[in-house]
Design a protein around this motif. Structure first.
Motif, PDB file in Angstrom:
ATOM      1  N   TYR A 149       2.121   1.771  -3.431  1.00 35.60           N
ATOM      2  CA  TYR A 149       1.073   2.269  -4.326  1.00 35.60           C
ATOM      3  C   TYR A 149       0.732   3.732  -4.041  1.00 35.60           C
ATOM      4  O   TYR A 149       0.067   4.390  -4.844  1.00 35.60           O
ATOM      5  CB  TYR A 149      -0.221   1.454  -4.164  1.00 35.60           C
ATOM      6  CG  TYR A 149      -0.096  -0.024  -4.444  1.00 35.60           C
ATOM      7  CD1 TYR A 149       0.860  -0.529  -5.321  1.00 35.60           C
ATOM      8  CD2 TYR A 149      -0.950  -0.936  -3.815  1.00 35.60           C
ATOM      9  CE1 TYR A 149       0.961  -1.891  -5.562  1.00 35.60           C
ATOM     10  CE2 TYR A 149      -0.849  -2.301  -4.056  1.00 35.60           C
ATOM     11  CZ  TYR A 149       0.108  -2.769  -4.922  1.00 35.60           C
ATOM     12  OH  TYR A 149       0.204  -4.111  -5.154  1.00 35.60           O
TER      13      TYR A 149
ATOM     14  N   PHE B 158       0.830  -1.207   0.000  1.00 36.24           N
ATOM     15  CA  PHE B 158       0.000   0.000   0.000  1.00 36.24           C
ATOM     16  C   PHE B 158       0.867   1.260   0.000  1.00 36.24           C
ATOM     17  O   PHE B 158       0.556   2.235  -0.680  1.00 36.24           O
ATOM     18  CB  PHE B 158      -0.949  -0.007   1.201  1.00 36.24           C
ATOM     19  CG  PHE B 158      -2.256  -0.677   0.919  1.00 36.24           C
ATOM     20  CD1 PHE B 158      -3.298   0.021   0.328  1.00 36.24           C
ATOM     21  CD2 PHE B 158      -2.440  -2.018   1.208  1.00 36.24           C
ATOM     22  CE1 PHE B 158      -4.504  -0.594   0.048  1.00 36.24           C
ATOM     23  CE2 PHE B 158      -3.641  -2.651   0.930  1.00 36.24           C
ATOM     24  CZ  PHE B 158      -4.678  -1.941   0.347  1.00 36.24           C
ATOM     25  N   GLU B 159       1.952   1.220   0.752  1.00 35.62           N
ATOM     26  CA  GLU B 159       2.867   2.364   0.770  1.00 35.62           C
ATOM     27  C   GLU B 159       3.475   2.586  -0.612  1.00 35.62           C
ATOM     28  O   GLU B 159       3.607   3.720  -1.080  1.00 35.62           O
ATOM     29  CB  GLU B 159       3.973   2.123   1.805  1.00 35.62           C
ATOM     30  CG  GLU B 159       3.484   2.201   3.248  1.00 35.62           C
ATOM     31  CD  GLU B 159       4.544   1.750   4.242  1.00 35.62           C
ATOM     32  OE1 GLU B 159       5.700   1.518   3.811  1.00 35.62           O
ATOM     33  OE2 GLU B 159       4.223   1.612   5.439  1.00 35.62           O
TER      34      GLU B 159
ATOM     35  N   THR C 116      -6.644   0.264   4.467  1.00 33.11           N
ATOM     36  CA  THR C 116      -7.820   0.299   5.333  1.00 33.11           C
ATOM     37  C   THR C 116      -7.867  -0.954   6.198  1.00 33.11           C
ATOM     38  O   THR C 116      -7.221  -1.959   5.895  1.00 33.11           O
ATOM     39  CB  THR C 116      -9.106   0.407   4.496  1.00 33.11           C
ATOM     40  OG1 THR C 116      -9.138  -0.672   3.552  1.00 33.11           O
ATOM     41  CG2 THR C 116      -9.148   1.728   3.740  1.00 33.11           C
TER      42      THR C 116
ATOM     43  N   HIS D 207      -1.115   4.549  -1.393  1.00 31.14           N
ATOM     44  CA  HIS D 207      -2.461   4.523  -0.823  1.00 31.14           C
ATOM     45  C   HIS D 207      -2.398   4.178   0.663  1.00 31.14           C
ATOM     46  O   HIS D 207      -1.439   3.555   1.135  1.00 31.14           O
ATOM     47  CB  HIS D 207      -3.331   3.484  -1.536  1.00 31.14           C
ATOM     48  CG  HIS D 207      -3.534   3.755  -2.986  1.00 31.14           C
ATOM     49  ND1 HIS D 207      -4.059   4.933  -3.468  1.00 31.14           N
ATOM     50  CD2 HIS D 207      -3.273   2.993  -4.085  1.00 31.14           C
ATOM     51  CE1 HIS D 207      -4.120   4.888  -4.783  1.00 31.14           C
ATOM     52  NE2 HIS D 207      -3.643   3.724  -5.186  1.00 31.14           N
ATOM     53  N   LYS D 208      -3.441   4.565   1.364  1.00 25.45           N
ATOM     54  CA  LYS D 208      -3.543   4.218   2.774  1.00 25.45           C
ATOM     55  C   LYS D 208      -4.270   2.889   2.910  1.00 25.45           C
ATOM     56  O   LYS D 208      -5.326   2.676   2.322  1.00 25.45           O
ATOM     57  CB  LYS D 208      -4.302   5.312   3.527  1.00 25.45           C
ATOM     58  CG  LYS D 208      -4.401   5.056   5.025  1.00 25.45           C
ATOM     59  CD  LYS D 208      -5.168   6.175   5.718  1.00 25.45           C
ATOM     60  CE  LYS D 208      -5.288   5.885   7.210  1.00 25.45           C
ATOM     61  NZ  LYS D 208      -6.050   6.961   7.905  1.00 25.45           N
TER      62      LYS D 208
END
Length: 399
Positions: free
Chosen positions: A106, A103-104, A111, A108-109
């Motif tokens: 990408y 996610f990092e 969830t 993005h955070k």
């Protein structure tokens, strides 16, 4: 060897997407001489998935379960597998860290619901996922090898190649090579080929055969009646088929049409250009699907309107008015104009009526005209009428 595939997802049964994963697995397992016993499609229903897993484990030596490993409420597969096998779901903290890292990367955070993707049945081996967050896993349950995979095709293929193939290679110590010859034919129908084989080929060769129609032609699969025969039956059969079919055979076994086009162009150091109307770029996409195509493909034009045919390919308004956009005359003019504009050695032009509207009694839906202008300015013109919906006409025009 009993092999079963379970594909999970409402979208598969609602007709929203095609189950291409099962086809991929069937093809890969065929390299080992293995055939899939059956494929089961199931909705995102906990009880149905659990029941089917229990049934299949009692029957199968190898069970492949695909789909339902995502982070949402309807992704039930890991829970159904754990319940069916009476195992607890255990969190893999290393897997959680890997998901967070992705996610990092990408930007993005992550969830909280993605955390559930780090849980696996207690006896499972994590198979990882090089590009996604839904890792596959493997278990051995009552002598049944269970592989659980994400439903995203690109992710499934990578996990299969990286993590499952080594397991299969270890268990199936020697690949079983199926003794067969695949002959790839274009421009001849199934019924004509079947009649020709029955009357002209089979009486002289101890063979059985299958005929499979595909977008890229008709595939003939031949097998020796004596399964223990060596490969010496193939060459006489191949020669006999070539005498009957000639240039309509474009390849054998693993030969790929795109690869063959590339080799022919590279061999003679020729550059291909295209100009398309009804196919809307299908030809360009197909050619550039192959890495390195810039060595022999200069590019293409999509001249969907008469105005663009006139402005880019210099197809005259008078010719368009006289013969119409869908005609061999217009296809020829498109090829000549595009060859000059693209500075290509060989140019292919396609114009037609893909439908469902636009057809007339003289030019029904499915009418497609082709022009091929080669490096010696030799011209080949073809007109075909394809049956099918809009997508069928466009795909058949490609091949």
């Amino acid at each position: 060897m009993n092999i079963i595939i379970i594909a999970i997802g409402n979208e598969l049964l609602n007709g929203e997407i095609l189950d291409t994963n099962s086809r991929f697995l069937e093809q890969e397992l065929a390299h080992y001489g293995q055939k899939v016993h059956r494929v089961v499609l199931i909705r995102d229903d906990m009880d149905a998935i659990e029941t089917e897993i229990k049934r299949c484990i009692g029957e199968a030596d190898y069970l492949f379960i695909m789909g339902g490993l995502g982070p949402t409420e309807d992704d039930l597969t890991r829970y159904a597998v754990a319940k069916a096998l009476d195992q607890e779901l255990i969190q893999d903290l290393n897997e959680l860290k890997e998901i967070q890292k992705k996610f990092e990367a990408y930007g993005h955070k992550m969830t909280s619901n993605n955390e559930r993707q780090s849980f696996f049945p207690s006896a499972a081996k994590n198979l990882g996922n090089p590009i996604g967050t839904a890792s596959g896993f493997y278990l051995l349950e009552r002598d049944c090898n269970v592989f659980v995979l994400p439903g995203v095709p690109s992710e499934l293929k990578l996990i299969f190649q990286d993590s499952i193939v080594p397991i299969l290679n270890e268990q199936w110590t020697q690949s079983i090579v199926i003794n067969k010859l695949i002959v790839k034919v274009i421009g001849v129908g199934e019924s004509t080929l079947d009649t020709m084989i029955k009357e002209e080929i089979a009486p002289k060769h101890s063979i059985r055969w299958e005929i499979i129609a595909k977008a890229e032609g008709v595939f003939l699969k031949f097998y020796p009646i004596d399964e223990l025969s060596k490969d010496n039956w193939k060459e006489p059969l191949q020669q006999d088929l070539e005498r009957h079919l000639g240039h309509q055979i474009y390849g054998y076994d693993s030969d790929d049409m795109n690869e063959i086009i590339a080799k022919l162009l590279l061999k003679d150091k020729l550059k291909l250009g295209t100009i398309e109307s009804c196919t809307g770029g299908y030809v360009s996409k197909y050619i550039t699907d192959r890495s390195g195509s810039s060595r022999y493909y200069v590019g293409g034009m999509i001249t969907y309107t008469n105005d663009l045919k006139n402005r880019l390919a210099h197809v005259s308004s008078k010719l368009l008015e006289q013969y119409g956009a869908v005609s061999v005359e217009t296809a020829e003019a498109m090829a000549r104009g595009a060859k000059k504009a693209l500075a290509s050695d060989i140019t292919l032009a396609i114009t037609g009526i893909a439908g469902p509207t636009g057809g007339t009694p003289e030019k029904p839906v499915g009418t497609v005209c082709f022009a091929l202008l080669d490096h010696k300015n030799r011209l080949t013109l073809k007109k075909r009428i394809f049956v099918g919906d809009r997508s069928d006409v466009r795909v058949r025009s490609l091949f």
